[in-house]
Design an enzyme around this catalytic site. Sequence first.
Site, mmCIF file in Angstrom:
data_model
loop_
_atom_site.group_PDB
_atom_site.id
_atom_site.type_symbol
_atom_site.label_atom_id
_atom_site.label_comp_id
_atom_site.label_asym_id
_atom_site.label_seq_id
_atom_site.Cartn_x
_atom_site.Cartn_y
_atom_site.Cartn_z
ATOM 1 N N HIS A 477 0.830 -1.210 0.000
ATOM 2 C CA HIS A 477 0.000 0.000 0.000
ATOM 3 C C HIS A 477 0.867 1.264 0.000
ATOM 4 O O HIS A 477 0.694 2.163 -0.841
ATOM 5 C CB HIS A 477 -0.921 -0.016 1.218
ATOM 6 C CG HIS A 477 -1.840 1.163 1.314
ATOM 7 N ND1 HIS A 477 -3.157 1.112 0.933
ATOM 8 C CD2 HIS A 477 -1.629 2.441 1.746
ATOM 9 C CE1 HIS A 477 -3.721 2.310 1.108
ATOM 10 N NE2 HIS A 477 -2.814 3.126 1.621
ATOM 11 N N GLU A 478 1.795 1.335 0.943
ATOM 12 C CA GLU A 478 2.629 2.541 1.052
ATOM 13 C C GLU A 478 3.563 2.685 -0.143
ATOM 14 O O GLU A 478 3.835 3.803 -0.594
ATOM 15 C CB GLU A 478 3.421 2.530 2.359
ATOM 16 C CG GLU A 478 2.561 2.505 3.623
ATOM 17 C CD GLU A 478 1.543 3.632 3.691
ATOM 18 O OE1 GLU A 478 1.773 4.693 3.069
ATOM 19 O OE2 GLU A 478 0.508 3.450 4.353
ATOM 20 N N HIS A 481 1.775 4.442 -2.877
ATOM 21 C CA HIS A 481 1.876 5.901 -2.793
ATOM 22 C C HIS A 481 3.219 6.378 -3.346
ATOM 23 O O HIS A 481 3.294 7.370 -4.079
ATOM 24 C CB HIS A 481 1.752 6.346 -1.330
ATOM 25 C CG HIS A 481 0.361 6.328 -0.786
ATOM 26 N ND1 HIS A 481 -0.704 6.929 -1.429
ATOM 27 C CD2 HIS A 481 -0.147 5.796 0.357
ATOM 28 C CE1 HIS A 481 -1.800 6.756 -0.711
ATOM 29 N NE2 HIS A 481 -1.494 6.075 0.370
ATOM 30 N N HIS A 484 3.317 6.361 -7.036
ATOM 31 C CA HIS A 484 2.548 7.479 -7.574
ATOM 32 C C HIS A 484 3.448 8.714 -7.660
ATOM 33 O O HIS A 484 3.439 9.448 -8.661
ATOM 34 C CB HIS A 484 1.345 7.759 -6.667
ATOM 35 C CG HIS A 484 0.258 8.555 -7.314
ATOM 36 N ND1 HIS A 484 -0.921 8.867 -6.665
ATOM 37 C CD2 HIS A 484 0.150 9.125 -8.530
ATOM 38 C CE1 HIS A 484 -1.693 9.575 -7.466
ATOM 39 N NE2 HIS A 484 -1.057 9.749 -8.606
#
Length: 699
Positions: A477-478, A481, A484
């Site tokens: 998940h992190e 980010h 991105h």
Amino acid sequence: MLEFGRTLLRWRTRHCSRRVSTWTPLATAFNAPPARRINFTHDDVGLFGMPELRSFEGFYLLRDNVESRTQELISEATSDQRRRKMVDIFDELSDSLCKVADLAEFVRIAHPQSRYTQAAEQACISICGMVESLNTHKPIYKALSHVVDHGDKLPTSEVDRHVSRLFLFDFEQCGIHLPEEERMRVVRLNDYILQLGQKFMSGAVQPSVLPRSQVPESFRNYFPTSGENVIITGLCTNAENVQMREAAYRLYLQPSKSQEDLLRDLLLCRHELARSCGFDTYAHRALKGSTMEKPEVVREFIDELSEKLRPRADCDFALMSQMKRREGGKADARAEVWDTPYYTNQLRRQLFEEHANEFLPYFSLGGCMEGLDNLLHALYGIRLQNTDLKPGEAWHNDIYKLAVVHEREGLLGYIYCDFYERVGKPNQDCHFTIQGGKRMPDGSYQLPVVVVMLGLAQPRWSGPTLLSPARLDNLFHEMGHAMHSMLARTEHQHVTGTRCSTDFAEVPSVLMEYFAGDPRVLRTFARHFQTHEPISEDMLRRLCASKNLFAASETQLQVFYSALDQEYHGASARHGQSSTDTLRSVQDHYYGLPYVDNTAWQLRFSHLVGYGAKYYAYLVSKTIASWIWQTYFEANPFNRQAGEKYRAEILAHGGAVPSRKLVANFLQREMTPSVLADSLITEIDTDESKIKDLMITRT
């Protein structure tokens, strides 16, 4: 004895060498404790390679430099002789402030030395003061407003105009466009809202302290006492005793007049602030520029999803009730709100996790990083390269630095990995932007720099850090980010990477969780850290299925939370109804388990402060991520063509293009509430079918 010791040492050396021979260099680095670096040259490069931060005093220099540059940019923006596009001046202004503010905020939270944290906090306060001053600077606001209304005197693109409108909206959030008396009212309301929010969040985590006389005798023995008081510190969701779970729920969530007053005042002030700024409700203000755009669209999505979820969630609750009856022997027992976490965990243990921690040995940190690296290379053609840190570059000796390198484009940016727990470090998994990417005047690109923070256990001499399935999801998940931030290539840093609407910022990170839950991806790296045996197919099936257990009822709970948040920040904010009456009404409509009399869990729901009118964002992000997964990656999670298309049409733009437009263009379909709801329901039904098949095979 000495010879034996030497023989043992040689055996260990040979054994360790053989054990890590099949790991990549990246996996080997993360499976070993970070090497302590001795500075022989005393050539300290400063935190993040910034020479100003060779000592904590550098924050004062950074503050002075940005203050000076801010004044120069204000003069440029308001000059009749301006030679740059207005949006470029504002973006440099934003970039200058963010480089110091974001850096200082991270150091304030994460640095182990108090001198650095204090200096960083002072820098944060100074930057806030500069921003407040800018928010009242009418000449620069008028210069920007004129460009937005009438166009720039220099050629601009649609992206330039979109970003200019974002800057203008940021200005008007503080009421600069209002008459002075009304503007000052907005300033006072903002200050009061901040204070109310801080007090509410503090009260939300306080234990319930009740006189023994007010606690039913059958409940008293479950909790510690202090004198004549009973102390309840939280919900005992995993307690095997059903009476203890019920007692904790009823006592910990008792109504609090002080919390009710704070929440009422917070909602009322937010409503007045929105009205002052020209919005019907605070929800309309919060959703301007978001993916969903209007609260009416959010409500339609919530209603569509709620209707489709109800029969599916009822089946989940029926199964929990059966488990409760079998466990307690009462024929009329039914699942209550305090039971759902317990029976979810029970069924997960019974069906999927027969042996405690059986999955841990297959997910060493190094192995997981190797899996990430291979996945990212398959999708985007990038590699994560462990890079030596220079003296003084890191804030602790257990930090890793990754260079993100594209096979054609070269270096894309840096990720600092602060993965291990330590005294004083926040217990949270998160992503920090230290420097945003942007196109520079000479055509080069300002490389993004981010930190990924986790709270993993330190590796031991006997083996690497091992991740639970939940920790694996958090890592992916992190890193979603972080990717991105790395893969964006925007003209302006103000909209790079995760600097986009709240209800879109979580899409890339949630999408990465789908890869972390796919057996085809896990199969590429899930192997025993000692024997290198791959994880068995049975374990893989159980692991992937367990992540989606009771998905319908869990999603229904998120729908209920989102609906309540919207109701609080909608028209009802001005009606004066108690927050508990509103809660009861919303729960009856959106959740399958009834409200419990004389409880008020909303008074402990701190997300109402940070996510005011935006709690729905995670639900929408998950829905969009699910839609993207089903459309592009479910058939083949290593599809390079799909990965490059996803980067080019989604990740590369950050917030430079309205997120609703990005999603519609990428998925080639209008993003209606009905389509979004159907996407999530399709996923829930597919997962439920897989779980049923697995339950049949295991019985």
